[in-house]
Scaffold this motif. Sequence first.
Motif, PDB file in Angstrom:
ATOM      1  N   GLN A  10      76.227  20.040  66.960  1.00  0.00           N
ATOM      2  CA  GLN A  10      76.198  20.696  65.651  1.00  0.00           C
ATOM      3  C   GLN A  10      77.464  20.390  64.860  1.00  0.00           C
ATOM      4  O   GLN A  10      77.394  20.072  63.676  1.00  0.00           O
ATOM      5  N   GLU A  11      78.615  20.465  65.511  1.00  0.00           N
ATOM      6  CA  GLU A  11      79.876  20.155  64.829  1.00  0.00           C
ATOM      7  C   GLU A  11      79.899  18.700  64.359  1.00  0.00           C
ATOM      8  O   GLU A  11      80.350  18.404  63.257  1.00  0.00           O
ATOM      9  N   GLU A  69      77.750  18.238  61.330  1.00  0.00           N
ATOM     10  CA  GLU A  69      78.306  18.913  60.155  1.00  0.00           C
ATOM     11  C   GLU A  69      79.683  18.369  59.768  1.00  0.00           C
ATOM     12  O   GLU A  69      80.395  18.979  58.973  1.00  0.00           O
ATOM     13  N   ASP A  70      80.078  17.232  60.328  1.00  0.00           N
ATOM     14  CA  ASP A  70      81.379  16.597  60.045  1.00  0.00           C
ATOM     15  C   ASP A  70      82.556  17.511  60.328  1.00  0.00           C
ATOM     16  O   ASP A  70      83.552  17.504  59.610  1.00  0.00           O
ATOM     17  N   LYS A  71      82.486  18.296  61.387  1.00  0.00           N
ATOM     18  CA  LYS A  71      83.575  19.199  61.751  1.00  0.00           C
ATOM     19  C   LYS A  71      84.412  18.637  62.896  1.00  0.00           C
ATOM     20  O   LYS A  71      85.304  19.314  63.385  1.00  0.00           O
TER      21      LYS A  71
END
Length: 113
Positions: A96-97, A100-102
């Motif tokens: 997920q990160e 989401e470009d985290k």
Amino acid sequence: MNANNNTVNKPAVASSTVTRDLRELDVKTDNIYESLVIMSKRANQISNNVKEELHQKLSEFASSNDNLEEVFENREQIEISKYYEKLPKPSLVAIQEFLEDKVYYRNPAKEQQ
């Protein structure tokens, strides 16, 4: 590879099986294997952080004394353990990160070209 926040919050991550389009995973790197390595390394970081945090919390209960408070402490330990069991799996959080470009990552081999 670091996420924007260092604390492990309850992220909005799917708690069940999700079918993913592999073409989504290699958009940022142009290489599915590189993307998988990045997500894998981030999942290991998350797992290690959660494990360390859990051990710190449970170490507060380490005692060689047998007394009446032990029953209460065991309940607290059980509640702490249940909380950590309900957290999403590190691999799901890492995916997920990444999507989401985290996650910050770099590839030195690509930078030299």
